[in-house]
Design an enzyme around this catalytic site. Structure first.
Site, PDB file in Angstrom:
ATOM      1  N   LYS A  31     -11.199  -7.937  -3.797  1.00 37.09           N
ATOM      2  CA  LYS A  31      -9.970  -7.894  -4.608  1.00 37.09           C
ATOM      3  C   LYS A  31      -8.837  -7.185  -3.688  1.00 37.09           C
ATOM      4  O   LYS A  31      -8.782  -6.297  -3.253  1.00 37.09           O
ATOM      5  CB  LYS A  31     -10.038  -7.047  -5.747  1.00 37.09           C
ATOM      6  CG  LYS A  31      -9.000  -7.295  -6.623  1.00 37.09           C
ATOM      7  CD  LYS A  31      -8.671  -5.764  -7.599  1.00 37.09           C
ATOM      8  CE  LYS A  31      -7.636  -4.660  -6.825  1.00 37.09           C
ATOM      9  NZ  LYS A  31      -6.316  -5.375  -6.376  1.00 37.09           N
ATOM     10  N   GLU A  35     -12.850   4.685   2.216  1.00 33.72           N
ATOM     11  CA  GLU A  35     -11.831   4.921   3.388  1.00 33.72           C
ATOM     12  C   GLU A  35     -10.560   5.372   2.561  1.00 33.72           C
ATOM     13  O   GLU A  35      -9.836   4.363   2.059  1.00 33.72           O
ATOM     14  CB  GLU A  35     -11.723   3.654   4.169  1.00 33.72           C
ATOM     15  CG  GLU A  35     -12.953   3.040   4.762  1.00 33.72           C
ATOM     16  CD  GLU A  35     -13.326   3.675   6.187  1.00 33.72           C
ATOM     17  OE1 GLU A  35     -12.609   4.902   6.538  1.00 33.72           O
ATOM     18  OE2 GLU A  35     -13.987   3.451   6.875  1.00 33.72           O
TER      19      GLU A  35
HETATM   20  P1  NAD Z   1      -4.047   2.231  -3.861  1.00 37.60           P
HETATM   21  O1  NAD Z   1      -5.389   3.202  -3.627  1.00 37.60           O
HETATM   22  O2  NAD Z   1      -3.179   2.470  -4.814  1.00 37.60           O
HETATM   23  O3  NAD Z   1      -4.795   0.780  -3.736  1.00 37.60           O
HETATM   24  C1  NAD Z   1      -5.761   0.423  -3.204  1.00 37.60           C
HETATM   25  C2  NAD Z   1      -6.564  -0.764  -3.721  1.00 37.60           C
HETATM   26  O4  NAD Z   1      -7.204  -0.328  -4.781  1.00 37.60           O
HETATM   27  C3  NAD Z   1      -5.541  -1.805  -4.229  1.00 37.60           C
HETATM   28  O5  NAD Z   1      -6.269  -3.238  -4.109  1.00 37.60           O
HETATM   29  C4  NAD Z   1      -5.434  -1.561  -5.767  1.00 37.60           C
HETATM   30  O6  NAD Z   1      -4.971  -2.602  -6.443  1.00 37.60           O
HETATM   31  C5  NAD Z   1      -6.757  -0.870  -5.954  1.00 37.60           C
HETATM   32  N1  NAD Z   1      -6.484  -0.051  -7.217  1.00 37.60           N
HETATM   33  C6  NAD Z   1      -5.636   0.486  -7.714  1.00 37.60           C
HETATM   34  N2  NAD Z   1      -6.158   1.209  -9.001  1.00 37.60           N
HETATM   35  C7  NAD Z   1      -7.380   1.016  -9.038  1.00 37.60           C
HETATM   36  C8  NAD Z   1      -8.245   1.459  -9.833  1.00 37.60           C
HETATM   37  N3  NAD Z   1      -8.071   2.357 -10.836  1.00 37.60           N
HETATM   38  N4  NAD Z   1      -9.694   1.175  -9.827  1.00 37.60           N
HETATM   39  C9  NAD Z   1      -9.894   0.436  -8.644  1.00 37.60           C
HETATM   40  N5  NAD Z   1      -9.222  -0.177  -7.805  1.00 37.60           N
HETATM   41  C10 NAD Z   1      -7.795   0.016  -7.986  1.00 37.60           C
HETATM   42  O7  NAD Z   1      -3.754   2.440  -2.039  1.00 37.60           O
HETATM   43  P2  NAD Z   1      -2.400   1.553  -1.541  1.00 37.60           P
HETATM   44  O8  NAD Z   1      -1.139   2.140  -2.059  1.00 37.60           O
HETATM   45  O9  NAD Z   1      -2.683   0.072  -1.651  1.00 37.60           O
HETATM   46  O10 NAD Z   1      -2.637   1.987  -0.061  1.00 37.60           O
HETATM   47  C11 NAD Z   1      -2.117   3.007   0.633  1.00 37.60           C
HETATM   48  C12 NAD Z   1      -3.331   4.086   0.878  1.00 37.60           C
HETATM   49  O11 NAD Z   1      -4.307   3.479   1.429  1.00 37.60           O
HETATM   50  C13 NAD Z   1      -2.817   5.183   1.551  1.00 37.60           C
HETATM   51  O12 NAD Z   1      -3.244   6.372   0.865  1.00 37.60           O
HETATM   52  C14 NAD Z   1      -3.472   4.926   2.865  1.00 37.60           C
HETATM   53  O13 NAD Z   1      -3.784   6.312   3.702  1.00 37.60           O
HETATM   54  C15 NAD Z   1      -4.838   4.376   2.210  1.00 37.60           C
HETATM   55  N6  NAD Z   1      -5.677   3.619   3.533  1.00 37.60           N
HETATM   56  C16 NAD Z   1      -6.837   4.206   4.069  1.00 37.60           C
HETATM   57  C17 NAD Z   1      -7.163   3.484   5.066  1.00 37.60           C
HETATM   58  C18 NAD Z   1      -8.427   3.965   5.730  1.00 37.60           C
HETATM   59  O14 NAD Z   1      -9.214   3.168   6.491  1.00 37.60           O
HETATM   60  N7  NAD Z   1      -8.882   5.314   5.490  1.00 37.60           N
HETATM   61  C19 NAD Z   1      -6.823   2.352   5.591  1.00 37.60           C
HETATM   62  C20 NAD Z   1      -5.565   1.852   5.070  1.00 37.60           C
HETATM   63  C21 NAD Z   1      -4.982   2.502   3.966  1.00 37.60           C
END
Ligand code: NAD
Length: 502
Positions: free
Chosen positions: A199, A274
């Site tokens: 997804k 992550e």
């Molecule tokens: P997010 O947590 O909002 O979304 C990440 C993914 O989760 C998306 O595909 C989203 O659709 C999905 N999602 C949202 N709500 C969900 C739920 N309730 N259940 C399951 N899935 C759900 O993050 P974002 O805004 O897309 O990305 C930014 C964040 O990602 C930042 O906090 C960043 O630090 C983190 N990030 C971490 C790494 C790492 O390797 N540690 C790498 C890249 C980004």
């Protein structure tokens, strides 16, 4: 497609393949079948340099998810994929890597148009990283094995361990490096013999949909890789709860990761998280100031700060503070702010209006709390979601901009006198994704490395990522690793086999 996006594509002359891909209706790949929107809801995909609509993607339903999981299960529980010999899996993964490489220009343009990011960086980092990741894990497919053991129990036994793939892997990824982050998870999963349901983030699904076409072209059996587009709170949450999925590998925010973790734990699913970061950087007084300033600026402003391990908090030893800050500001000034498709662009727009407003509110909070704004600070008055690279000086540890992940081009800096005190401040964060040290004193560097509570420590560098090295956080930045042999351990179960000899 909005005319403003069409003009943008023409202005920068994107290739025909990109135009063709963007012009056609987007479909999901579920169990080997392309599924059009039909009567499903859709989601408008916005181009961040112009704020125009590129296309729409279908929002997958629970029935779509069930079909994707069922296809992945069938392939895992005895389908063609499970019966493939390791070298055949290896060959397919290499073929996929070759196809990604052959289509690199198109994929880089799609990624740039969808995320807003610099097309040159998309090509050199995102797409090249994706190719390298598939090649690296292809090589592992034929090198996964258990151990033979000589037990000390009375009696005669043959005892050995088998490494067996966990099963169906649910892959949930964010929007900042859509293709590359997906590749980290999918390449390793396929190498071990697992199957996958992906997804992508709703904001940035396009490169993963193009990738799904290449998966088919490579000859990977139907159902081994499905891509379901949809909202996180619906499809993502349902994946975490789905009884047919054996493991969730999630990259995203700590907040959502916590929810996914709760749900996965109640189903005793395997889990890799992550999550977010607020990575500290220590600049010691023996550092090469010019080189450090340049690396620190790149370490925060690359991908406009939308990088999980970006070096966001910089602690500078007092003796070189003013000189270092001068060099940092000068280098930051030289970074070109431009639309993603401009080949000279370094600071690209942020991914969405929401993200731009969020970053702007942090800049405002920094001002309010009395941090000294020494560079940038403005949202640009032009179409798209551009925020200037912004540097605050003399920040204090309690400030919101020092504590919270901003995920944008905002750097907070603080001078320090005592290295022990700087180390305490560096570790004073719920996050522990990465840290960096700039110094030429090996003794100080080696003493600091074990004391930094972070999954990666960079020395005189930032965000050097390679498929051979594990990536993942300590503390609230998550657990489990992507990349390196370490990731494979999180995708396989060890089975102990005991045979009594008579
Ligand atoms: P997010 O947590 O909002 O979304 C990440 C993914 O989760 C998306 O595909 C989203 O659709 C999905 N999602 C949202 N709500 C969900 C739920 N309730 N259940 C399951 N899935 C759900 O993050 P974002 O805004 O897309 O990305 C930014 C964040 O990602 C930042 O906090 C960043 O630090 C983190 N990030 C971490 C790494 C790492 O390797 N540690 C790498 C890249 C980004």
């Amino acid at each position: 497609m909005d005319s403003v996006v069409q003009q943008y594509l023409e202005q920068f002359g994107v290739c025909e393949a990109t135009q063709r891909f963007l012009a056609k209706p987007q479909k999901m790949l579920i169990g080997g079948t392309w599924i059009a929107q039909g009567d499903r809801e859709s989601f408008a995909v916005i181009e961040p340099s112009t704020a125009g609509v590129i296309t729409h993607i279908p929002l997958g339903t629970m029935a779509d998810l069930d079909r994707a999981v069922e296809a992945a299960r069938q392939q895992f529980d005895g389908g063609a994929w499970r019966r493939l010999k390791p070298l055949e899996r290896e060959r397919l993964l290499h073929r996929l890597a070759d196809l990604i490489e052959a289509n690199a220009t198109e994929l880089a343009e799609i990624e740039s148009i969808d995320v807003g990011k610099s097309v040159a960086n998309a090509r050199d980092v995102d797409i090249q990283g994706t190719v390298d990741t598939f090649r690296y894990f292809a090589g592992w497919a034929s090198k996964l094995h258990g151990r033979t053991v000589e037990p000390s129990l009375p009696g005669d036994y043959v005892a050995y361990t088998r490494k067996e793939p966990i099963g169906v892997i649910g892959v949930i990824v964010p929007w900042n490096f859509p293709l590359q982050t997906m590749a980290w998870k999918v390449a390793a999963a396929l190498a071990t013999g697992c199957t996958t349901v992906i997804k992508p983030a709703e904001l940035t699904s396009l490169s993963t949909l193009r990738f799904a076409e290449l998966v088919q072209e490579a000859g990977i059996p139907d159902g081994v890789v499905s891509v379901i587009t949809g909202r996180g709170r619906d499809i993502g949450a349902a994946m975490a709860a789905h009884p047919g999925i054996d493991k969730i590998t999630f990259t995203g925010s700590t907040e959502v990761g916590r929810t996914v973790g709760h749900t996965a734990a109640s189903g005793i699913k395997r889990l890799t998280l992550e999550l977010g970061g607020k990575s500290p950087v220590l600049v010691l007084d023996d550092a090469d100031i010019e080189a450090a300033a340049q690396a620190v600026a790149n370490g925060i402003f690359f991908n406009s700060g939308q990088v999980c391990d970006a070096g966001t908090r910089v602690y500078v030893q007092r003796g070189i503070h003013d000189k270092f800050m001068g060099a940092l500001i000068e280098h930051t000034r030289s970074l070109k702010i431009a639309p993603g498709l401009d080949r000279d662009c370094f600071i690209s727009p942020l991914v969405s209006a929401l993200q731009m407003d969020r970053v702007a509110s942090y800049i405002e909070a920094g001002r309010r709390e009395g941090a000294e704004l020494v560079h940038g600070g403005r949202v640009l008055d032009r179409p798209g979601y551009f925020v200037e690279p912004t540097i605050f000086a003399h920040c204090r540890s309690g400030m919101k901009i020092v504590r919270e992940e901003i995920f944008g081009p905002v750097l907070v800096t603080t001078p320090f006198d005592d290295l022990g005190d700087a180390l305490s401040q560096a570790n004073d964060s719920p996050y522990g994704l990465a840290a960096a040290i700039y110094s030429n004193d090996l003794n100080r560097v080696h003493r600091l490395i074990p004391q930094l509570r972070a999954g990666t420590v960079y020395v005189n560098a930032h965000s050097t990522i390679d498929p051979s090295m594990p990536f993942g956080g300590f503390k609230a930045s998550g657990f489990g690793k992507d990349l390196g042999p370490e990731q494979l351990d999180h995708l396989m179960e060890s089975k102990a086999v005991w045979i009594t000899l008579r």
